[in-house]
Scaffold this active site. Sequence first.
Site, PDB file in Angstrom:
ATOM      1  CB  SER A   1      -6.206  -0.240  -9.224  1.00  0.00           C
ATOM      2  OG  SER A   1      -6.489  -0.593  -7.878  1.00  0.00           O
TER       3      SER A   1
ATOM      4  CG  HIS B   1       0.099   3.290   5.001  1.00  0.00           C
ATOM      5  ND1 HIS B   1       0.841   3.222   6.158  1.00  0.00           N
ATOM      6  CD2 HIS B   1      -0.654   2.159   4.962  1.00  0.00           C
ATOM      7  CE1 HIS B   1       0.551   2.098   6.793  1.00  0.00           C
ATOM      8  NE2 HIS B   1      -0.357   1.429   6.089  1.00  0.00           N
TER       9      HIS B   1
END
Length: 456
Positions: free
Chosen positions: A371, A170
């Site tokens: 995921s 991130h």
Amino acid sequence: MTPRSLAMTPRSLARRRLFPNGENKKQKVAPPGAGPRKNLELEVMEPGLKNDGPSLDNILVNYLDTLTQRVNFHLGYPVNICYDHYATLAPLLQFHLNNCGDPFLQNTVDFHSKDFEVAVLNWFAQLWEIEQDQYWGYVTNGGTEGNLHGILIGRELLPEGILYASKDSHYSVFKAARMYRMDSETINTSINGEMDYSDLRAKLLQNKDKPAIINVTIGTTFKGAIDDVDVILEILKDCGYSQDRFYIHCDAALCGLMTPFINNMISFKKPIGSVTISGHKFLGCPMPCGVQITRKSYINNLSTNVEYIASVDATISGSRNGLTPIFLWYSLSAKGQIGLQKDVKKCLDNAKYLKDRLQQAGISVMLNELSIIVVLERPRDHEFVRRWQLSCVKDMAHVIVMPGITREMLDNFISELVQQRKQWYRDGKAEGPCVGEDIGAQNCACSYHKIDYISP
């Protein structure tokens, strides 16, 4: 509050509050499925002066109508916008609740929710396998603050340490490196977004004279890949880093509430230093928030006694939203671990459903194991991207299958995408982008790769 009011939708609840006497004039609203909302040309109104435009109440109701319509087209970002506690907790908005300072210490003001906050922190401590007398943490304003705090602890413990983070981490991780003026190494990633462990090993050996502060991503932002904590710990050991020469921060913003119900990859029984999640993502909350947990023995490096608030403070923000701990506490109590486990299974199943349907339609698509982020070829039309509020990087877009995403929403998205692609590529002179280098040749449906990878 009556049962009727508890069952009201956000739109009807707001209308009732805006028009308590039933003066609910019919508004001009866009039809269902209308396109992206345009920014309103607003100005602050002065009471008592003539206003030729719409009233405050009408502006708010029209804004609420627009948001209500757009809920079913929110596919590209990790926010769970479907929750049922807004009406129950709405009366709390009349109070200013500030959890300033250490959540484990009372202060001189009663308008706080630290008791709710500690209950939430204890729940996560149990989830991530650390005893209550061994951890410290707080409810943050979001995942970025959690990353800033976790990396700051690592920097304070190891002032000469180098920050290692994969290029798919991130962006707040690299922001932390700039803010704290830390030396950093960007680690390459494999095609699925997971950290390249051979590159990590090489760079650790190059900098063996300095401690390592490693950001481990449990679910990368765009592809949802999970860095393997156990592999990283083994590499550190092989490279000669003792436990007093490394610090591991786990950025688990989206997946920190998912992976514990699949396996125990996040556990303080391993030599990790901190874990952070975003509370508004998988769990859901109307305000951005997060949870940061670290080891109690580490926090003294950050703690400062603040006489003004009669508390010790080791947080980033100081003043903190006292409403969000109550929302998190209520959601966790209402769902429980069984409810969260059901949400995890539902999202994983729906992500696979979307991936399979897109693949059957001849659309390039990839889904990582464990995921809920489905990566697909970027739609050609910007208006389509905005309509479905997709996130795009290069020639890729992704859909994040959150708990509020239904099969009906996915079917509508697939149907519209298939129809639009027929228009975009109808003359045969153009085709969808080649994304073999981005998501793997086996997942690319362009004419070049389709020859080599034919679906069975």
